[in-house]
Design a protein around this motif. Structure first.
Motif, PDB file in Angstrom:
ATOM      1  N   UNK A  15      -2.500  -2.774   0.417  1.00 54.43           N
ATOM      2  CA  UNK A  15      -1.007  -2.805   0.330  1.00 54.43           C
ATOM      3  C   UNK A  15      -0.635  -3.719  -1.062  1.00 54.43           C
ATOM      4  N   UNK A  16      -1.327  -4.819  -1.125  1.00 51.24           N
ATOM      5  CA  UNK A  16      -0.810  -5.906  -2.142  1.00 51.24           C
ATOM      6  C   UNK A  16      -1.423  -5.328  -3.377  1.00 51.24           C
ATOM      7  N   UNK A  17      -2.517  -4.639  -3.626  1.00 51.33           N
ATOM      8  CA  UNK A  17      -2.890  -4.111  -4.697  1.00 51.33           C
ATOM      9  C   UNK A  17      -2.176  -2.967  -5.220  1.00 51.33           C
ATOM     10  N   UNK A  18      -1.281  -2.280  -4.439  1.00 53.83           N
ATOM     11  CA  UNK A  18      -0.393  -1.253  -4.463  1.00 53.83           C
ATOM     12  C   UNK A  18       0.882  -1.806  -4.854  1.00 53.83           C
ATOM     13  N   UNK A  19       1.147  -3.003  -4.447  1.00 51.76           N
ATOM     14  CA  UNK A  19       2.297  -3.692  -4.958  1.00 51.76           C
ATOM     15  C   UNK A  19       3.621  -3.100  -4.378  1.00 51.76           C
ATOM     16  N   UNK A  20       3.621  -2.817  -2.987  1.00 50.97           N
ATOM     17  CA  UNK A  20       4.854  -2.461  -2.252  1.00 50.97           C
ATOM     18  C   UNK A  20       4.890  -3.381  -1.166  1.00 50.97           C
ATOM     19  N   UNK A  21       6.140  -3.340  -0.750  1.00 51.04           N
ATOM     20  CA  UNK A  21       6.728  -4.158   0.538  1.00 51.04           C
ATOM     21  C   UNK A  21       6.734  -3.218   1.584  1.00 51.04           C
ATOM     22  N   UNK A  22       5.960  -3.488   2.787  1.00 48.94           N
ATOM     23  CA  UNK A  22       6.013  -2.815   4.015  1.00 48.94           C
ATOM     24  C   UNK A  22       6.408  -3.723   5.165  1.00 48.94           C
ATOM     25  N   UNK A  23       6.957  -3.105   6.366  1.00 42.43           N
ATOM     26  CA  UNK A  23       6.981  -3.531   7.627  1.00 42.43           C
ATOM     27  C   UNK A  23       5.819  -3.151   8.308  1.00 42.43           C
ATOM     28  N   UNK A  24       5.278  -4.240   9.147  1.00 42.40           N
ATOM     29  CA  UNK A  24       3.927  -3.734   9.900  1.00 42.40           C
ATOM     30  C   UNK A  24       4.008  -4.227  11.093  1.00 42.40           C
ATOM     31  N   UNK A  25       3.723  -3.302  12.309  1.00 39.66           N
ATOM     32  CA  UNK A  25       3.529  -3.463  13.519  1.00 39.66           C
ATOM     33  C   UNK A  25       2.189  -2.838  13.980  1.00 39.66           C
ATOM     34  N   UNK A  26       1.772  -3.187  15.275  1.00 39.60           N
ATOM     35  CA  UNK A  26       0.552  -2.366  15.657  1.00 39.60           C
ATOM     36  C   UNK A  26       0.425  -2.588  17.272  1.00 39.60           C
ATOM     37  N   UNK A  27      -0.537  -1.565  17.581  1.00 33.74           N
ATOM     38  CA  UNK A  27      -0.932  -1.330  19.093  1.00 33.74           C
ATOM     39  C   UNK A  27      -2.454  -1.902  19.056  1.00 33.74           C
ATOM     40  N   UNK A  28      -2.859  -2.084  20.044  1.00 37.12           N
ATOM     41  CA  UNK A  28      -4.459  -2.632  20.420  1.00 37.12           C
ATOM     42  C   UNK A  28      -4.687  -2.246  21.838  1.00 37.12           C
ATOM     43  N   UNK A  29      -5.762  -1.560  21.935  1.00 35.53           N
ATOM     44  CA  UNK A  29      -6.324  -0.996  23.150  1.00 35.53           C
ATOM     45  C   UNK A  29      -7.978  -1.367  23.306  1.00 35.53           C
ATOM     46  N   UNK A  30      -8.305  -1.076  24.572  1.00 37.07           N
ATOM     47  CA  UNK A  30     -10.065  -1.287  24.371  1.00 37.07           C
ATOM     48  C   UNK A  30     -10.500  -0.100  23.444  1.00 37.07           C
ATOM     49  N   UNK A  31      -9.719   1.082  23.369  1.00 34.53           N
ATOM     50  CA  UNK A  31     -10.421   2.167  22.750  1.00 34.53           C
ATOM     51  C   UNK A  31     -10.083   2.032  21.033  1.00 34.53           C
ATOM     52  N   UNK A  32      -8.956   1.707  20.673  1.00 37.23           N
ATOM     53  CA  UNK A  32      -8.367   1.679  19.174  1.00 37.23           C
ATOM     54  C   UNK A  32      -7.358   0.615  18.793  1.00 37.23           C
ATOM     55  N   UNK A  33      -7.263   0.550  17.701  1.00 34.38           N
ATOM     56  CA  UNK A  33      -6.233  -0.206  17.165  1.00 34.38           C
ATOM     57  C   UNK A  33      -5.374   0.770  15.864  1.00 34.38           C
ATOM     58  N   UNK A  34      -4.253   0.856  16.297  1.00 35.12           N
ATOM     59  CA  UNK A  34      -3.133   1.616  15.353  1.00 35.12           C
ATOM     60  C   UNK A  34      -2.155   0.452  14.730  1.00 35.12           C
ATOM     61  N   UNK A  35      -2.117   0.571  13.543  1.00 35.35           N
ATOM     62  CA  UNK A  35      -1.174  -0.122  12.595  1.00 35.35           C
ATOM     63  C   UNK A  35      -0.504   0.522  11.846  1.00 35.35           C
ATOM     64  N   UNK A  36       0.957   0.433  12.107  1.00 35.29           N
ATOM     65  CA  UNK A  36       2.124   1.046  11.611  1.00 35.29           C
ATOM     66  C   UNK A  36       2.648   0.647  10.623  1.00 35.29           C
ATOM     67  N   UNK A  37       2.568   1.247   9.195  1.00 25.06           N
ATOM     68  CA  UNK A  37       3.306   0.696   7.827  1.00 25.06           C
ATOM     69  C   UNK A  37       4.521   1.405   7.855  1.00 25.06           C
ATOM     70  N   UNK A  38       5.662   0.870   7.547  1.00 27.57           N
ATOM     71  CA  UNK A  38       6.818   1.455   6.942  1.00 27.57           C
ATOM     72  C   UNK A  38       7.515   0.837   5.702  1.00 27.57           C
ATOM     73  N   UNK A  39       7.926   1.707   4.742  1.00 27.44           N
ATOM     74  CA  UNK A  39       8.099   1.229   3.595  1.00 27.44           C
ATOM     75  C   UNK A  39       9.770   1.370   3.422  1.00 27.44           C
ATOM     76  N   UNK A  40      10.704   0.694   3.495  1.00 23.63           N
ATOM     77  CA  UNK A  40      12.074   0.833   3.617  1.00 23.63           C
ATOM     78  C   UNK A  40      12.474   1.260   2.012  1.00 23.63           C
ATOM     79  N   UNK A  41      11.842   0.804   1.039  1.00 23.06           N
ATOM     80  CA  UNK A  41      12.278   1.279  -0.364  1.00 23.06           C
ATOM     81  C   UNK A  41      12.018   2.575  -0.785  1.00 23.06           C
ATOM     82  N   UNK A  42      11.072   3.310   0.159  1.00 22.76           N
ATOM     83  CA  UNK A  42      10.900   4.828  -0.156  1.00 22.76           C
ATOM     84  C   UNK A  42      11.444   5.212   1.222  1.00 22.76           C
TER      85      UNK A  42
END
Length: 393
Positions: free
Chosen positions: A169-196
């Motif tokens: 994301x840093x290399x792409x040069x965009x600003x994003x809001x990040x939240x995430x979920x974590x379980x014994x099975x997997x991680x989900x990271x949600x990225x939202x870009x308000x400027x798009x």
């Protein structure tokens, strides 16, 4: 063992804190079946045990102490898969462990779970397994058996994936809001870009958030984003899925047909405690970073977003004449429980949108209130397919 293994809708900082703590106690070992044993429902790992100062006389001594790990539900799924035992039976045995331990503790006899798994371990003692766990150097503390996997499984750890994602994301040069979920099975990271974003009143004029009551007509914006998913325990490949987020309700619509997927499977791992080489980690993480950078360029793009909104417009134009019947039909197909069907119908009615898109909105709205990270993602993943199914009748 006191370590967090799950999180729901947590901040980037909170997710990093949990993953950092997990990295400190990570225990991965490739062991032959002869070095594994089930005892009172827990796993003992003799091969690859660490040396711990352990002298009962009070002097200084070093003893090789077997890892003692309590299995998770994901580990039990690995048992079913590795030994071709029906998962339902494995879960039944697991449910019996506590009662069996109470009944047999006086004579230290094995539980039904122990008898079954140890039989299959002894049947092929040279077969090698990857055990993923958490443990400390405290010989008296029971750790966590996270997964039982093939010795060809080469995981990409969540901690490293998250940092590589942030680098992309840093290399792409965009600003994003990040939240995430974590379980014994997997991680989900949600990225939202308000400027798009895009105004989509044709999609949202008739919709109202079941959570807040806010009208889509007053908040007709859709934001671009994507979700990164990773499993350390065999629950799936590293995946990037584009995701549109509706401003009025924060519903997330995953466009799974455009997902990017990388399978975690490579050459055989050496026996013993697994220590991933810097070179192996670097190459894997460079791939994650590159994929994230590509996802930013592809999915956080106005033209891509316009094309996806056009697809949503087709769903918005498809009115559902018999919503109760339609939701019951797709509920059976997507394995919703009766409680889930009732809740989704309630969100559909509360949303006020009688179209096929309203069905997707109801599912993703309900998913936000689900406590299980895995179930919430499953519902969100199936939302678009469900909407397309009811749109064609």
């Amino acid at each position: 063992m006191n370590i967090a293994t799950t999180a729901r809708k947590t901040s980037l900082t909170g997710l990093l804190d949990i993953l950092n703590a997990q990295a400190d106690v990570r225990y991965d070992v490739v062991a032959s079946a002869a070095d594994l044993e089930m005892r009172h429902g827990n796993l003992l790992v003799r091969g690859g045990a660490v040396d711990i100062v352990d002298d009962p006389t009070g002097g200084l001594g070093v003893a090789s102490v077997a890892a003692h790990l309590a299995p998770t539900g994901v580990f039990d799924e690995g048992v079913a898969n590795r030994f071709n035992i029906p998962l339902r039976y494995v879960r039944t045995m697991r449910d019996r462990v506590a009662a069996d331990v109470r009944e047999v503790s006086a004579i230290n006899a094995p539980t039904l779970y122990d008898e079954n798994v140890n039989y299959w371990l002894r049947a092929d003692p040279s077969r090698r397994h990857l055990v993923r766990g958490f443990r400390t150097d405290d010989a008296h503390e029971v750790g966590i058996a996270r997964a039982l996997l093939s010795d060809r499984y080469k995981p990409i750890d969540n901690y490293d994936v998250l940092y590589a994602t942030l680098d992309g994301v840093r290399q792409a040069g965009v600003d994003v809001d990040i939240t995430g979920d974590l379980s014994d099975r997997k991680m989900c990271v949600r990225l939202v870009c308000p400027e798009v974003s895009a105004y989509a009143p044709e999609l949202l004029n008739g919709y109202r958030s079941p959570h807040s009551g806010d009208a889509g007509a007053d908040n007709p914006t859709v934001f671009a984003g994507f979700v990164i998913k990773n499993s350390e325990t065999g629950g799936g490949a590293f995946t990037i899925v584009p995701r549109l987020v509706v401003q009025v309700c924060s519903n997330g619509l995953q466009m799974t047909t455009d997902a990017v997927r990388e399978v975690h499977l490579g050459g055989k791992l050496d026996e013993g405690v697994v220590r991933w080489s810097d070179d192996t980690n670097r190459r894997e993480l460079e791939l994650v970073t590159a994929r994230t950078r590509d996802a930013v360029a592809t999915f956080l793009d106005a033209d891509y977003m316009a094309a996806k909104i056009a697809e949503l417009r087709l769903l918005a134009d498809a009115t559902i004449e018999q919503p109760v019947k339609a939701l019951h039909k797709i509920g059976r197909k997507h394995n919703w429980s009766e409680t889930e069907q009732e809740a989704i119908l309630s969100h559909f009615i509360g949303g006020g949108d009688s179209s096929a898109l309203g069905v997707a909105q109801a599912i993703t709205s309900f998913a936000q209130s689900v406590e299980s990270p895995d179930r919430a993602d499953e519902l969100e993943v199936g939302a678009m397919a469900a909407a397309q199914l009811v749109a064609v009748g």
